[in-house]
Structure formats: C-alpha cells, structure tokens
Write an enzyme that holds these catalytic residues in place. Structure first.
Site, mmCIF file in Angstrom:
data_model
loop_
_atom_site.group_PDB
_atom_site.id
_atom_site.type_symbol
_atom_site.label_atom_id
_atom_site.label_comp_id
_atom_site.label_asym_id
_atom_site.label_seq_id
_atom_site.Cartn_x
_atom_site.Cartn_y
_atom_site.Cartn_z
ATOM 1 N N HIS A 98 46.849 -34.811 63.766
ATOM 2 C CA HIS A 98 47.657 -33.815 64.493
ATOM 3 C C HIS A 98 48.396 -35.156 64.760
ATOM 4 C CE1 HIS A 98 47.043 -30.003 62.741
ATOM 5 N NE2 HIS A 98 45.829 -30.203 63.148
ATOM 6 N N HIS A 108 44.135 -34.288 56.496
ATOM 7 C CA HIS A 108 43.113 -33.880 56.477
ATOM 8 C C HIS A 108 42.389 -34.933 55.710
ATOM 9 C CE1 HIS A 108 40.108 -31.401 54.118
ATOM 10 N NE2 HIS A 108 39.584 -30.898 55.500
ATOM 11 N N ASN A 110 37.912 -35.278 53.771
ATOM 12 C CA ASN A 110 36.242 -34.472 53.825
ATOM 13 C C ASN A 110 35.539 -35.451 52.960
ATOM 14 O OD1 ASN A 110 35.075 -32.255 52.716
ATOM 15 N ND2 ASN A 110 37.705 -31.900 53.463
ATOM 16 N N ARG A 112 31.430 -34.295 51.853
ATOM 17 C CA ARG A 112 30.101 -33.725 51.706
ATOM 18 C C ARG A 112 29.194 -34.189 50.957
ATOM 19 N NH1 ARG A 112 34.030 -30.781 51.309
ATOM 20 N NH2 ARG A 112 33.933 -29.448 49.609
ATOM 21 N N ARG A 262 28.529 -26.328 65.783
ATOM 22 C CA ARG A 262 29.233 -26.485 67.634
ATOM 23 C C ARG A 262 30.534 -26.036 67.681
ATOM 24 N NH1 ARG A 262 31.638 -31.535 70.225
ATOM 25 N NH2 ARG A 262 31.157 -30.759 72.434
#
Length: 310
Positions: A98, A108, A110, A112, A262
C-alpha cells in the site's frame, strides 16, 4: 516426479521473500521491514515481514508460510470436494503493498503450493498464484506495462496461459456486491497442475519474480507526483473497497483464518487507513470518475499497446 522435496521448495520460496523485501526497501529508501517468525500450534509456521511508514510505502507486507494439518480447510477443497478431510501441507509467499502517494497503485502477489495426502497414496498437488494491480488514478502506460510483464511471465510455459489467467483474474478480483472490479487485473490461477511438477514449480517462481519487474517501474514513474487532500481521501475510499473484497471473497484470507493461522500475518494485507462514505459516487468529469469509466473495466491492454504502436 517421484518425490516432492519440501525442504528445497521451502528454501526457494524463502529466497523469493527475502529478495522481494530487499528490492522494496531499496525503492522505499527509508523504511525497513520488521521480521516476525511465528509457529502454528496445529503444525508449521512462517515469517512475516512488514514495512510501515516508509518514504514511499505506507505499508508493505511480505509473508512466507508453511503450514500443515490433519484436515484440509473448506476454502482449499471447495473445487476439490473429494479431498475434504485429507491431511494437507501448504507453502507460499504472499504480499500486499500500500503506497503513500495515491498516484502509485496498490499491488498484490502470491504464489503457493498445496499438497493433500492420504495414507500411502501419492500426494495430490496443485499450485496457485498471480499478481494484480489496484490503481487509484489510472494511466494507460502503467496498465499496458503491467499486462505485458504478466504475459511475458506466462508465455514460456504456454501461450494459452496469459489469456486464460488474465480472464480468471478479472473474474476473481471482482467485488460482486459493488458490481465493480477491484482493479485492472493481471493474472490469477488456482488448482493448477500441468502434470509436470518441476516445470510448474519453475512457473510459479517465474511469476513470483516477475512481480517486481511489473510493479517497480510504475512506482518510480508515479512516486514523485504531487497530491493533496482530495487524492488521499479518494485513496482511502478505494482502500475501503479493498478491505471489503479481502474480508468477503478472498480465498487466501479465508484459508488463513479457517486453518488457524497467525491473524496479524493474515490481515497484514489490510491498508493502514481506509474510509467508507454513505452513498458516495465520483463527480462527473473528474479523474476519480475516469478510474471507474476507463480503468475499472475489463480491457485487453496488450491489444491496446499494439494499437498505440501503429
């Protein structure tokens, strides 16, 4: 592929996280990442790196996680219901940046890997990832560049991937209750398994590293543009839309919460400041309205680049 070397994959993803953090720190010039290592009671853990109140980035978070458990969460088995309840392992790097200046877009990315395991059967595996851009004020050259890098990351692994994943990104990052896209897209893929594990792993690494090539030139072009209260207020309103998407629709956020991850690491994607204003609409003829009419529309930015060169 006869064996999945989890330790090697973990090392490669952690190296990706480290390199992205180093590049963002260099561009920011002032901020430094706070590093938090954490463990998960149900199995696994990760490392969360967060930069706050930097010279360029108001907040940037880069997560690495490697978690495992005895039952695949519903968000991860939604399109593979036959795998519900299997043991699972999930590794990935995710990040959200941001910026302070409203003329610099939020970004953004990602990548995985999921493994679903059952007794002595070979693990079922799939990859996911991508990157998308959320501008507050649009510029054609930024959108064209973002999508050219997206296409360049995909093309060596199949010319059919970019148009497929570009369309998937447009459809996924869509705020249904607002009837508007979150941004100008990029690429997004999930449940991806070509049958060649090593090649697919190379692909997600390529995507993960292409993010910097896509984003940093845009940051450099826009970081010094002057702005005032009007632009910051609009940025906060649009960030409110970002929050709505992440909390209502984002599968990564849902997976993290459902798998007892978390919480601070999961929600590091949220902007430090956001706003909501009742029944707000942009004024006709303003740059804020142009974001909606020009940029928050599915568009073939690669084709547009070809038209501009003619």
């Amino acid at each position: 592929m006869t064996h999945i070397d989890i330790r090697t994959i973990e090392d490669r993803l952690q190296a990706l996280q480290k390199d992205i953090c180093a590049a963002l720190e260099q561009v920011d010039g002032r901020g430094r990442f706070r590093i938090d290592d954490w463990t998960r009671a149900e199995g696994g853990g990760g490392r969360t790196c967060v930069l706050s109140n930097g010279g360029v980035f108001e907040q940037a978070g880069v997560n690495f996680s490697h978690v495992h458990g005895n039952s695949l969460p519903p968000s991860a088995s939604a399109v593979r219901p036959q795998l519900a309840g299997r043991r699972f392992r999930a590794l990935g790097v995710s990040l959200v940046v941001h910026p302070l200046n409203p003329y610099v877009p939020t970004s953004h990315s990602n990548v995985r890997l999921f493994l679903a395991e059952h007794d002595d059967e070979p693990p079922v595996w799939w990859f996911g990832g991508g990157f998308d851009l959320t501008p507050y004020y649009g510029f054609d050259e930024d959108c064209i560049h973002w999508h050219q890098v997206s296409k360049g990351a995909c093309d060596p692994f199949g010319k059919e991937l970019y148009p497929r994943f570009k369309r998937w990104c447009d459809e996924y990052f869509y705020i249904k209750h607002r009837n508007e896209p979150r941004g100008i897209g990029g690429i997004f893929f999930d449940d991806y398994n070509s049958g060649d594990f090593d090649r697919d792993l190379e692909f997600i690494e390529t995507v993960g590293r292409a993010y910097l090539d896509a984003y940093l030139p845009i940051v450099e072009r826009r970081r010094a543009m002057p702005y005032g209260t009007r632009e910051r207020e609009f940025q906060r309103l649009r960030r409110g839309r970002y929050v709505e998407f992440n909390l209502v629709y984002d599968r990564g956020t849902l997976f993290g919460l459902q798998s007892a991850g978390r919480t601070d690491s999961i929600l590091m994607s949220m902007p430090p400041q956001a706003a909501w204003r009742y029944a707000w609409r942009p004024e006709p003829g303003t740059p804020e309205e142009r974001l909606y009419t020009r940029y928050l529309q599915p568009r073939d930015w690669i084709a547009l680049a070809g038209q501009e060169s003619n």
